[in-house]
Write a protein that holds these residues in place. Structure first.
Motif, mmCIF file in Angstrom:
data_model
loop_
_atom_site.group_PDB
_atom_site.id
_atom_site.type_symbol
_atom_site.label_atom_id
_atom_site.label_comp_id
_atom_site.label_asym_id
_atom_site.label_seq_id
_atom_site.Cartn_x
_atom_site.Cartn_y
_atom_site.Cartn_z
ATOM 1 N N SER A 1 0.869 -1.769 0.085
ATOM 2 C CA SER A 1 0.176 0.050 0.137
ATOM 3 C C SER A 1 1.041 0.979 0.352
ATOM 4 O O SER A 1 2.061 1.397 0.887
ATOM 5 C CB SER A 1 -0.643 0.175 1.177
ATOM 6 O OG SER A 1 0.131 0.171 2.858
ATOM 7 N N SER B 1 -0.097 7.850 2.481
ATOM 8 C CA SER B 1 -0.480 8.807 2.783
ATOM 9 C C SER B 1 -0.262 9.675 2.908
ATOM 10 O O SER B 1 0.846 10.365 3.429
ATOM 11 C CB SER B 1 -1.733 8.331 3.647
ATOM 12 O OG SER B 1 -2.651 9.280 3.790
ATOM 13 N N SER C 1 -3.632 9.028 -1.130
ATOM 14 C CA SER C 1 -2.354 8.401 -1.783
ATOM 15 C C SER C 1 -1.109 9.222 -2.852
ATOM 16 O O SER C 1 -1.536 9.924 -3.561
ATOM 17 C CB SER C 1 -3.425 7.363 -2.478
ATOM 18 O OG SER C 1 -1.290 6.246 -2.860
#
Length: 260
Positions: free
Chosen positions: A55, A58, A75
């Motif tokens: 992932s 952010s 993101s």
């Protein structure tokens, strides 16, 4: 522009580049394809994989839009186009109406944030596209004009309502055989014609035209009704009211008796 280079990766982790005609050797190799893409800036970078197992971190960006300031979380691998979609909810500007400036350069929708050097707490300037601003101004003027037209038609409608009530009252009186002064009918017709002139002076289109035509038909119907009532009213004979007086007999003469 995209370039695809084929590389053979050995188990020891080293990369060795070989032409397509090279025959397989005794060592075992795993082949993988690495896709490259050319960014708008001219930089050749590895193409992103849509499904990433790791992932992306952010970022919290500071957006400056005139005198307003917004903090947006997004993101790091998002695009400026995706950032515009988030800003739509905050600013009310559609993505096509936005221009995002980072480090003094306008960024395209397909540019990735991290590829352009955007980091956490970076500042991005948002300005409204001049052409969209002009379109919005024209649309506001058009809406204001439409509202003004609807108000003008509504004012005429209220006046016609009052005059229609007077027509109904005259019609009821004549139906009961009561003669109405002719000047009352004539004056009412003139007042209705003034409303018809007001309607003709209102430029309309679309739904407003429908409302204008509806009120025009109401005025016409009232005038036609008064023309018919005018003829009926002329045929009504005026009622002569005679006063019947009650007569009384003269008082009897009183005879007075005299005494000495």
């Amino acid at each position: 522009m995209e370039k695809i280079l084929r590389r053979k990766k050995s188990f020891n982790g080293k990369l060795s580049e070989s032409p397509a005609t090279t025959t397989s050797s005794s060592s075992t190799y795993n082949e993988e394809e690495i896709e490259w893409e050319m960014r708008p800036s001219g930089m050749l970078v590895q193409k992103r994989c849509e499904k990433s197992e790791v992932s992306a971190p952010s970022l919290r960006l500071r957006i400056a839009y005139g005198a307003f300031r917004y903090d947006i979380s997004i993101s790091s691998q998002a695009t400026f186009g995706e950032l515009k979609k988030l800003l739509s909810a905050e600013t009310g500007l559609q993505p096509g109406e936005q221009r995002l400036i980072f480090r003094g350069k306008e960024r395209e929708n397909g540019d990735y944030l991290d590829m352009c050097g955007v980091k956490d707490r970076s500042k991005v300037v948002l300005i409204e596209d001049p052409s969209s601003k002009e379109k919005r101004y024209i649309e506001m003027r058009r809406n204001a004009k439409i509202q003004s037209i609807h108000r003008a038609i509504s004012d005429v409608s209220l006046e016609v309502d009052k005059l229609a009530d007077q027509v109904s009252a005259i019609e009821k009186s004549i139906a009961n055989g009561t003669k109405v002064p002719e000047v009352q009918i004539t004056t009412l017709i003139e007042m209705l014609m003034r409303q018809a002139i007001k309607l003709d002076s209102i430029p309309t289109e679309g739904d407003a035209s429908v409302q204008k035509n509806l009120q025009g038909k109401r005025v016409q119907k009232c005038v036609e009704t008064l023309d018919v009532l005018k003829i009926k009213n002329a045929n009504i004979k005026p009622v002569v009211v005679t006063t019947k007086w009650e007569t009384f007999d003269p008082p009897a003469t009183t005879h007075w008796e005299f005494f000495d």
